[in-house]
Design a protein around this motif. Structure first.
Motif, short mmCIF file in Angstrom:
data_model
loop_
_atom_site.label_atom_id
_atom_site.label_comp_id
_atom_site.label_asym_id
_atom_site.label_seq_id
_atom_site.Cartn_x
_atom_site.Cartn_y
_atom_site.Cartn_z
N SER A 48 0.82 -1.22 0.00
CA SER A 48 0.00 0.00 0.00
C SER A 48 0.85 1.27 0.00
O SER A 48 0.32 2.37 -0.09
CB SER A 48 -0.94 0.01 1.20
OG SER A 48 -0.19 0.05 2.41
N ASP A 92 -7.58 9.55 8.09
CA ASP A 92 -6.78 9.51 6.88
C ASP A 92 -7.49 8.65 5.84
O ASP A 92 -7.21 7.46 5.68
CB ASP A 92 -5.39 8.98 7.18
CG ASP A 92 -4.42 9.17 6.01
OD1 ASP A 92 -4.89 9.52 4.90
OD2 ASP A 92 -3.22 8.98 6.21
N ARG A 139 -7.29 8.73 2.65
CA ARG A 139 -6.39 8.30 1.58
C ARG A 139 -5.69 6.99 1.96
O ARG A 139 -5.58 6.07 1.16
CB ARG A 139 -5.38 9.39 1.25
CG ARG A 139 -4.72 9.19 -0.10
CD ARG A 139 -3.72 10.27 -0.42
NE ARG A 139 -2.46 9.80 0.13
CZ ARG A 139 -1.58 10.52 0.79
NH1 ARG A 139 -1.81 11.80 0.99
NH2 ARG A 139 -0.47 10.02 1.25
N ALA A 140 -5.23 6.91 3.20
CA ALA A 140 -4.57 5.70 3.68
C ALA A 140 -5.55 4.54 3.72
O ALA A 140 -5.23 3.42 3.31
CB ALA A 140 -3.96 5.94 5.07
N ALA A 162 -8.19 4.14 1.89
CA ALA A 162 -8.49 3.76 0.51
C ALA A 162 -7.35 2.91 -0.08
O ALA A 162 -7.60 1.95 -0.81
CB ALA A 162 -8.73 4.99 -0.36
N ALA A 163 -6.11 3.25 0.24
CA ALA A 163 -4.97 2.49 -0.25
C ALA A 163 -4.96 1.08 0.31
O ALA A 163 -4.74 0.10 -0.41
CB ALA A 163 -3.66 3.20 0.10
N SER A 222 -7.84 -0.96 -1.21
CA SER A 222 -7.53 -1.35 -2.58
C SER A 222 -6.63 -2.58 -2.61
O SER A 222 -6.87 -3.52 -3.38
CB SER A 222 -6.86 -0.18 -3.31
OG SER A 222 -6.48 -0.56 -4.61
#
Length: 96
Positions: free
Chosen positions: A25, A43, A45-46, A48-49, A52
């Motif tokens: 990630s 966070d 963004r974190a 989501a990473a 994913s």
């Protein structure tokens, strides 16, 4: 929203270490540990990473109540449309 328990469970189901998930990630291991213990969603963004990476490994995140009664959960994706032969269709010619 994904819960900390879902993150821990998905990683455990896949047999991934925190270090492996961090590497894939591109996040620090401390970020993953924080999201898995505190459930901090600050966070996005974190989160989501991580999501994913876990989804690319074959996990589906279920929202509370999205698959019948119950809370949020996880499961593996179906890899094939072929679920085999249904029990009511078994007979001597297809019994291998």
């Amino acid at each position: 929203m994904i819960t900390s328990a879902q993150l821990r469970g998905a990683r455990a189901m896949l047999g991934l270490t925190v270090e492996t998930l961090a590497s894939e990630s591109k996040l620090p291991a401390s970020t993953i540990e924080a999201l898995e213990t505190e459930g901090s969603s600050a966070d996005m963004r974190a989160l989501a990473a991580i999501r994913s990476v876990l989804e690319n490994h074959g996990v589906i995140f279920l929202a509370g109540g999205s698959d019948g009664p119950g809370g949020p959960g996880i499961r593996f994706k179906h890899w094939s449309d072929d679920d085999g032969i249904r029990p009511e269709n078994l007979n001597a010619t297809n019994d291998d």
